[in-house]
Design a protein around this motif. Sequence first.
Motif, PDB file in Angstrom:
ATOM      1  N   ALA A  84      10.583  -7.137 -15.809  1.00 50.60           N
ATOM      2  CA  ALA A  84       9.431  -8.031 -16.622  1.00 50.60           C
ATOM      3  C   ALA A  84       9.228  -9.203 -15.601  1.00 50.60           C
ATOM      4  CB  ALA A  84       9.714  -8.312 -17.830  1.00 50.60           C
ATOM      5  N   ARG A  85      10.362  -9.568 -14.851  1.00 48.51           N
ATOM      6  CA  ARG A  85       9.931 -10.744 -14.156  1.00 48.51           C
ATOM      7  C   ARG A  85       9.773 -10.584 -12.503  1.00 48.51           C
ATOM      8  NH1 ARG A  85       9.283 -15.335 -16.957  1.00 48.51           N
ATOM      9  NH2 ARG A  85      10.306 -15.377 -18.657  1.00 48.51           N
ATOM     10  N   VAL A  86      10.248  -9.538 -12.190  1.00 48.36           N
ATOM     11  CA  VAL A  86      10.380  -9.105 -10.927  1.00 48.36           C
ATOM     12  C   VAL A  86       9.697  -7.619 -10.519  1.00 48.36           C
ATOM     13  CG1 VAL A  86      11.761  -8.759  -8.506  1.00 48.36           C
ATOM     14  CG2 VAL A  86      12.109 -10.602 -10.255  1.00 48.36           C
ATOM     15  N   ASP A  87       8.429  -7.439 -10.114  1.00 43.33           N
ATOM     16  CA  ASP A  87       7.886  -6.268 -10.126  1.00 43.33           C
ATOM     17  C   ASP A  87       6.883  -5.973  -8.848  1.00 43.33           C
ATOM     18  OD1 ASP A  87       7.101  -3.898 -11.058  1.00 43.33           O
ATOM     19  OD2 ASP A  87       5.625  -4.409 -12.449  1.00 43.33           O
ATOM     20  N   VAL A  88       6.740  -4.998  -8.417  1.00 40.28           N
ATOM     21  CA  VAL A  88       5.945  -4.408  -7.295  1.00 40.28           C
ATOM     22  C   VAL A  88       4.775  -3.606  -7.853  1.00 40.28           C
ATOM     23  CG1 VAL A  88       7.063  -2.588  -6.755  1.00 40.28           C
ATOM     24  CG2 VAL A  88       5.937  -3.768  -4.910  1.00 40.28           C
ATOM     25  N   VAL A  89       3.653  -3.753  -7.163  1.00 37.43           N
ATOM     26  CA  VAL A  89       2.250  -3.124  -7.569  1.00 37.43           C
ATOM     27  C   VAL A  89       1.721  -2.635  -6.116  1.00 37.43           C
ATOM     28  CG1 VAL A  89       1.831  -4.209  -9.552  1.00 37.43           C
ATOM     29  CG2 VAL A  89       0.774  -4.936  -7.383  1.00 37.43           C
ATOM     30  N   LEU A  90       1.285  -1.303  -6.572  1.00 38.52           N
ATOM     31  CA  LEU A  90       0.657  -0.817  -5.119  1.00 38.52           C
ATOM     32  C   LEU A  90      -1.182  -1.233  -5.432  1.00 38.52           C
ATOM     33  CD1 LEU A  90       2.086   2.822  -5.291  1.00 38.52           C
ATOM     34  CD2 LEU A  90       2.401   1.112  -3.700  1.00 38.52           C
ATOM     35  N   GLY A  91      -1.473  -1.463  -4.243  1.00 37.49           N
ATOM     36  CA  GLY A  91      -3.142  -1.879  -4.175  1.00 37.49           C
ATOM     37  C   GLY A  91      -3.390  -2.274  -2.935  1.00 37.49           C
ATOM     38  N   ASP A  92      -4.599  -2.482  -2.800  1.00 39.71           N
ATOM     39  CA  ASP A  92      -5.387  -3.066  -1.578  1.00 39.71           C
ATOM     40  C   ASP A  92      -5.378  -4.692  -1.894  1.00 39.71           C
ATOM     41  OD1 ASP A  92      -7.349  -4.218   0.272  1.00 39.71           O
ATOM     42  OD2 ASP A  92      -8.385  -2.081   0.137  1.00 39.71           O
ATOM     43  N   PHE A  93      -4.774  -5.601  -1.129  1.00 41.42           N
ATOM     44  CA  PHE A  93      -5.103  -6.848  -0.977  1.00 41.42           C
ATOM     45  C   PHE A  93      -6.522  -7.471  -1.056  1.00 41.42           C
ATOM     46  CE2 PHE A  93      -5.665 -10.622   1.856  1.00 41.42           C
ATOM     47  CZ  PHE A  93      -4.804 -11.419   1.006  1.00 41.42           C
ATOM     48  N   LEU A 112       0.800  -1.153   0.053  1.00 46.67           N
ATOM     49  CA  LEU A 112       0.031  -0.011  -0.060  1.00 46.67           C
ATOM     50  C   LEU A 112       0.733   1.286   0.004  1.00 46.67           C
ATOM     51  CD1 LEU A 112      -2.842  -0.771   2.532  1.00 46.67           C
ATOM     52  CD2 LEU A 112      -3.129  -0.231   0.109  1.00 46.67           C
ATOM     53  N   ALA A 113       2.164   1.290   0.385  1.00 43.54           N
ATOM     54  CA  ALA A 113       2.774   2.265   0.584  1.00 43.54           C
ATOM     55  C   ALA A 113       3.841   2.623  -0.772  1.00 43.54           C
ATOM     56  CB  ALA A 113       3.833   2.075   1.814  1.00 43.54           C
ATOM     57  N   PRO A 114       3.643   3.616  -1.179  1.00 43.52           N
ATOM     58  CA  PRO A 114       4.445   4.245  -2.270  1.00 43.52           C
ATOM     59  C   PRO A 114       6.112   4.092  -2.043  1.00 43.52           C
ATOM     60  CG  PRO A 114       2.579   5.615  -2.087  1.00 43.52           C
ATOM     61  CD  PRO A 114       2.702   4.653  -1.046  1.00 43.52           C
ATOM     62  N   THR A 115       6.392   4.551  -0.842  1.00 45.30           N
ATOM     63  CA  THR A 115       7.784   4.336  -0.465  1.00 45.30           C
ATOM     64  C   THR A 115       8.355   3.150  -0.429  1.00 45.30           C
ATOM     65  OG1 THR A 115       7.323   4.513   2.169  1.00 45.30           O
ATOM     66  CG2 THR A 115       7.696   6.654   0.979  1.00 45.30           C
ATOM     67  N   ALA A 116       7.377   2.039   0.012  1.00 42.85           N
ATOM     68  CA  ALA A 116       7.895   0.639  -0.241  1.00 42.85           C
ATOM     69  C   ALA A 116       8.108   0.272  -1.502  1.00 42.85           C
ATOM     70  CB  ALA A 116       7.001  -0.285   0.596  1.00 42.85           C
ATOM     71  N   ALA A 117       7.253   0.733  -2.420  1.00 42.78           N
ATOM     72  CA  ALA A 117       7.374   0.225  -3.863  1.00 42.78           C
ATOM     73  C   ALA A 117       8.452   0.915  -4.340  1.00 42.78           C
ATOM     74  CB  ALA A 117       5.985   0.630  -4.658  1.00 42.78           C
ATOM     75  N   GLN A 118       8.858   2.229  -4.137  1.00 40.94           N
ATOM     76  CA  GLN A 118      10.217   2.863  -4.497  1.00 40.94           C
ATOM     77  C   GLN A 118      11.296   2.193  -3.950  1.00 40.94           C
ATOM     78  OE1 GLN A 118       9.355   6.749  -3.047  1.00 40.94           O
ATOM     79  NE2 GLN A 118       8.297   7.500  -4.845  1.00 40.94           N
ATOM     80  N   ARG A 119      11.253   1.670  -2.824  1.00 44.85           N
ATOM     81  CA  ARG A 119      12.629   0.922  -2.531  1.00 44.85           C
ATOM     82  C   ARG A 119      12.893  -0.212  -3.170  1.00 44.85           C
ATOM     83  NH1 ARG A 119      17.552   0.879  -0.906  1.00 44.85           N
ATOM     84  NH2 ARG A 119      17.705  -0.755   0.858  1.00 44.85           N
TER      85      ARG A 119
END
Length: 150
Positions: free
Chosen positions: A32-41, A12-19
């Motif tokens: 393309a193989r390792v990604d992170v998304v922001l969202g509600d579980f 949920l945290a943009p800072t975690a996704a940036q890190r």
Amino acid sequence: ASPEREVLGLDLAPTAAQRFRALREERGLDPARVDVVLGDFFEDAWRPDARPFDLIWDYTFLCALDPARHGDWADRMGELVRPGGVLLTLLFPVLPEEEAEACAPDPPGPSTEEIRALLEARFELARFDVSPPGHGPRRGKERLALWRRR
């Protein structure tokens, strides 16, 4: 991640996704193989498609939820993990009763028995480690459990 695997992180945290993205680049991992998304579980908007996951790693997420949402968490995990797939949970804090009382108003996370009751309709407890290698002040207060989807 090996070439045949895809890894998707959710936060949920943009800072975690940036890190995460910075570490991915630092380590030369393929976006393309390792990604992170922001969202509600609990929502579907973050999911790239409707395929269930082979493995979900719950790193203290359940422990951070309001206990009133624990049943929703279990139902959602049952939807997201494919039959035969794995749910790996890190529980924290797991404390002796006298220490748990001192944590108020932040009680310890759910016990393994509570999680088993939540998951037993769809998951079987395959392994439980009462003393995983913790770090710093968390050492001895974490529990690792591996659940196999029925």
